[in-house]
Design a protein around this motif. Structure first.
Motif, mmCIF file in Angstrom:
data_model
loop_
_atom_site.group_PDB
_atom_site.id
_atom_site.type_symbol
_atom_site.label_atom_id
_atom_site.label_comp_id
_atom_site.label_asym_id
_atom_site.label_seq_id
_atom_site.Cartn_x
_atom_site.Cartn_y
_atom_site.Cartn_z
ATOM 1 N N LEU A 1 0.827 -1.199 0.000
ATOM 2 C CA LEU A 1 0.000 0.000 0.000
ATOM 3 C C LEU A 1 0.868 1.258 0.000
ATOM 4 C CD1 LEU A 1 -2.741 -1.031 2.595
ATOM 5 C CD2 LEU A 1 -2.979 -0.941 0.121
ATOM 6 N N THR A 2 1.909 1.260 0.827
ATOM 7 C CA THR A 2 2.815 2.412 0.879
ATOM 8 C C THR A 2 3.518 2.603 -0.456
ATOM 9 O OG1 THR A 2 3.158 2.062 3.252
ATOM 10 C CG2 THR A 2 4.800 3.379 2.084
ATOM 11 N N ASP A 3 3.988 1.504 -1.036
ATOM 12 C CA ASP A 3 4.661 1.580 -2.335
ATOM 13 C C ASP A 3 3.673 2.016 -3.417
ATOM 14 O OD1 ASP A 3 6.667 1.390 -4.229
ATOM 15 O OD2 ASP A 3 6.447 -0.775 -4.493
ATOM 16 N N GLY A 4 2.425 1.521 -3.346
ATOM 17 C CA GLY A 4 1.424 1.904 -4.330
ATOM 18 C C GLY A 4 1.127 3.389 -4.285
ATOM 19 N N ALA A 5 1.032 3.959 -3.077
ATOM 20 C CA ALA A 5 0.806 5.397 -2.945
ATOM 21 C C ALA A 5 1.988 6.178 -3.513
ATOM 22 C CB ALA A 5 0.576 5.758 -1.477
ATOM 23 N N ARG A 6 3.194 5.677 -3.279
ATOM 24 C CA ARG A 6 4.381 6.348 -3.827
ATOM 25 C C ARG A 6 4.348 6.341 -5.354
ATOM 26 N NH1 ARG A 6 8.625 4.779 -6.186
ATOM 27 N NH2 ARG A 6 8.166 2.575 -5.795
ATOM 28 N N ARG A 7 4.000 5.212 -5.945
ATOM 29 C CA ARG A 7 3.925 5.125 -7.408
ATOM 30 C C ARG A 7 2.825 6.029 -7.954
ATOM 31 N NH1 ARG A 7 4.698 -1.300 -9.037
ATOM 32 N NH2 ARG A 7 6.348 -1.784 -7.529
ATOM 33 N N LEU A 8 1.719 6.117 -7.223
ATOM 34 C CA LEU A 8 0.634 6.989 -7.663
ATOM 35 C C LEU A 8 1.080 8.448 -7.632
ATOM 36 C CD1 LEU A 8 -2.308 7.149 -8.581
ATOM 37 C CD2 LEU A 8 -2.988 7.165 -6.173
ATOM 38 N N GLY A 9 1.843 8.831 -6.595
ATOM 39 C CA GLY A 9 2.382 10.179 -6.538
ATOM 40 C C GLY A 9 3.329 10.451 -7.690
ATOM 41 N N ALA A 10 4.142 9.453 -8.064
ATOM 42 C CA ALA A 10 5.042 9.619 -9.206
ATOM 43 C C ALA A 10 4.257 9.779 -10.502
ATOM 44 C CB ALA A 10 5.978 8.415 -9.298
ATOM 45 N N ALA A 11 3.135 9.064 -10.607
ATOM 46 C CA ALA A 11 2.292 9.200 -11.802
ATOM 47 C C ALA A 11 1.704 10.601 -11.896
ATOM 48 C CB ALA A 11 1.177 8.153 -11.770
ATOM 49 N N LEU A 12 1.353 11.188 -10.756
ATOM 50 C CA LEU A 12 0.829 12.554 -10.751
ATOM 51 C C LEU A 12 1.896 13.531 -11.236
ATOM 52 C CD1 LEU A 12 -1.491 14.487 -10.054
ATOM 53 C CD2 LEU A 12 -0.607 14.565 -7.711
ATOM 54 N N ILE A 13 3.139 13.307 -10.836
ATOM 55 C CA ILE A 13 4.243 14.152 -11.307
ATOM 56 C C ILE A 13 4.460 13.972 -12.801
ATOM 57 C CG2 ILE A 13 6.733 14.534 -11.124
ATOM 58 C CD1 ILE A 13 6.501 13.823 -8.166
ATOM 59 N N ASP A 14 4.254 12.721 -13.298
ATOM 60 C CA ASP A 14 4.399 12.489 -14.732
ATOM 61 C C ASP A 14 3.442 13.369 -15.529
ATOM 62 O OD1 ASP A 14 6.302 10.562 -14.229
ATOM 63 O OD2 ASP A 14 4.891 8.880 -14.384
ATOM 64 N N LEU A 15 2.234 13.563 -14.986
ATOM 65 C CA LEU A 15 1.254 14.393 -15.694
ATOM 66 C C LEU A 15 1.602 15.868 -15.596
ATOM 67 C CD1 LEU A 15 -2.175 12.781 -14.689
ATOM 68 C CD2 LEU A 15 -0.830 12.393 -16.753
ATOM 69 N N ASP A 16 2.149 16.290 -14.461
ATOM 70 C CA ASP A 16 2.475 17.693 -14.242
ATOM 71 C C ASP A 16 3.773 17.772 -13.438
ATOM 72 O OD1 ASP A 16 2.615 20.380 -13.820
ATOM 73 O OD2 ASP A 16 0.839 20.516 -12.555
ATOM 74 N N PRO A 17 4.904 17.833 -14.130
ATOM 75 C CA PRO A 17 6.201 17.862 -13.403
ATOM 76 C C PRO A 17 6.274 18.978 -12.378
ATOM 77 C CG PRO A 17 6.549 17.539 -15.757
ATOM 78 C CD PRO A 17 5.076 17.858 -15.576
ATOM 79 N N GLY A 18 5.467 20.017 -12.534
ATOM 80 C CA GLY A 18 5.483 21.104 -11.557
ATOM 81 C C GLY A 18 5.027 20.667 -10.182
ATOM 82 N N ASN A 19 4.269 19.549 -10.125
ATOM 83 C CA ASN A 19 3.804 19.037 -8.823
ATOM 84 C C ASN A 19 4.932 18.464 -7.992
ATOM 85 O OD1 ASN A 19 1.057 19.557 -8.648
ATOM 86 N ND2 ASN A 19 0.546 17.891 -10.019
ATOM 87 N N GLU A 20 6.099 18.272 -8.610
ATOM 88 C CA GLU A 20 7.208 17.667 -7.871
ATOM 89 C C GLU A 20 7.616 18.526 -6.688
ATOM 90 O OE1 GLU A 20 11.420 15.425 -8.850
ATOM 91 O OE2 GLU A 20 10.529 16.756 -10.350
#
Length: 475
Positions: A452-471
């Motif tokens: 679950l923790t790793d899944g949330a981390r990957r989901l956060g990375a996917a959000l950055i993929d859509l908008d690198p400014g979210n990093e």
């Protein structure tokens, strides 16, 4: 042909030979081909395999290779286009439940599942219950159409409030119960009021029955009675579908003061309420309110319950609870559909519910779901800045997350899949246009809290993929 000849050249030579032979004729043996064409065994094997893949020859181990049947002059591909015209009035709506991205590849962290992981299932008690059920002398006899009396008695006792076994119809899980109820109560073309958002498979079942879902919004206390009254008045609907306890996908519990209001509004409108109580056994350790049907004395509520979610996907045992002529109508639909639920599975469910291990399982499941829910909620809060978490819930299997402004749920779901995590786009849960972009994220279908923790981390990375400014929000 010399020793340097390729398998492709040998295949060309054999095609010439095939043109002179009839279907069913036997080709020369591999030894004969090696000698005649002066090639090695591997070259012959590759040439024969290529011809077999084309459908030109058929190999029969121990017998040889034969010329395949040639298509007759009149042979052609089947033309089924006529069915498009013939089926125009019988559409089955599955777009909201079909995965638009296909099955996730191996290694994907599954946060879109609707069942508990195998490690959370009562596997040993289930196996023992099924073994005991199979040993009964009458295990393979025909079961009553309404279900085994003993099992109906157990379901009636679980609901309480004067419900009798005669008020219970055993079904093949909750989805089957919904399909029976929708078709029994309302005719094609009728409108059905539904919570917004709501369970996509209920929308699919309603539309397949010819019903037209009309959304009624939820808030933090569940379905809004004022808007429900307006919806009944505007549409003339005679059916409401709702999930008062740990609603899917929001996890909301209908507030105590609204429960009576919902029943009063439906009763005044001459309407039925289908109460989908799928999460009755999925609480996280706190108090779980009694079902709506327990407060109903006039036959307004048709109650749906199931053992599938807290137990295992293949324990397809559920029940419909109702009073009055509507039960007779549902029994009639059951007889037309499939006669009865398979008896060994009913017997196994009865064995499981009567075992002390069932109560132990429910207690341990509540502890684990509570811990997983907290772990995923913390991960989502940390990894998805700008997102809004509904809850977290005190029961159920999912989190409902409103995405930051400007983020598209389908685009994020696709990006998450590429990052190796599967989530459910929120647009699937609305009968009409969604007011905002959401995700439903499950915490029960993974093997561990670490996933679950790793899944949330990957989901956060996917959000950055859509908008690198979210990093910047992750730093």
């Amino acid at each position: 042909m010399n020793n340097g000849s390729t398998s492709g050249e040998l295949a060309d030579g054999l095609r010439t030979l095939l043109a002179r032979l009839a279907p069913g004729d036997r080709l020369p043996s591999s030894r004969e081909l090696i000698r005649e064409y002066r090639v090695g065994p591997a070259t012959v094997a590759r040439a024969i395999a290529a011809l077999a893949a084309e459908g030109a020859v058929v190999t029969r181990p121990g017998s040889g290779t034969y010329v395949a049947r040639r298509p007759a002059l009149g042979d052609r591909a089947a033309d089924t286009d006529w069915q498009t015209v013939a089926l125009t009035d019988r559409a089955v709506e599955i777009h909201q439940i079909a995965d638009p991205f296909g099955p996730p590849p191996a290694g994907t962290i599954v946060l879109d599942g609707g069942y508990v992981h195998r490690t959370l299932q009562p596997t040993r008690p289930l196996s023992a219950a099924l073994a005991r059920a199979a040993r009964r002398p009458d295990a393979w006899d025909r079961a009553p159409a309404s279900g085994l009396m003993a099992l109906r008695t157990v379901f009636a006792r679980l609901v309480g409030a004067g419900v009798t076994p005669e008020d219970v119809l055993v079904t093949a899980g909750g989805q089957s119960a919904l399909s029976i109820a929708f078709r029994a109560i309302a005719g094609p073309g009728s409108q059905i009021l539904v919570e917004s958002p709501t369970y996509p498979r209920a929308l699919a079942a309603a539309r397949t029955a010819g019903l037209r879902p009309v959304p009624v919004p939820l808030d933090g206390e569940g379905l809004r009675p004022d808007l429900l009254a307006d919806a009944f008045a505007l549409t003339g609907a005679r059916l409401l579908y709702c999930q008062p306890t740990f609603q899917n996908p929001t996890g909301t519990v209908l507030a105590p003061e609204r429960r009576r209001q919902i029943l009063d509004v439906a009763r005044a409108s001459g309407a039925f309420v289908i109460e989908d109580d799928f999460a009755r056994h999925l609480g996280h350790g706190g108090a779980v309110p009694s079902p709506l049907v327990a407060e109903d004395r006039d036959g307004t509520v048709v109650h749906v319950t199931s053992l599938t979610k807290p137990a295992a996907p293949s324990l397809r045992i559920g029940a419909l609870v109702a009073r009055g002529p509507v039960m007779e109508r549902m029994r009639a639909v059951r007889l037309v559909d499939d006669f009865f639920v398979t008896r060994p599975l009913q017997e196994a469910a009865l064995e499981l519910l009567g075992s002390p291990s069932w109560d132990r399982h429910l207690r341990s499941l509540a502890v684990e779901l509570r811990a997983r829910c907290a772990a995923l909620a913390a991960g989502v809060t940390r990894e998805l800045p700008g997102a809004t978490l509904n809850g977290p819930p005190t029961g159920g299997l999912h989190l409902w997350v409103r995405l930051p402004p400007g983020v598209d749920d389908m685009a994020l779901t696709d990006a998450a899949r590429r990052r190796g995590v599967a989530v459910s786009p929120g647009s699937r849960y609305f009968a009409a246009e969604p007011p905002a972009a959401h995700l439903r994220i499950g915490f029960a279908a993974t093997a561990s809290q670490a996933e679950l923790t790793d899944g949330a981390r990957r989901l956060g990375a996917a959000l950055i993929d859509l908008d690198p400014g979210n990093e910047a929000g992750h730093l």
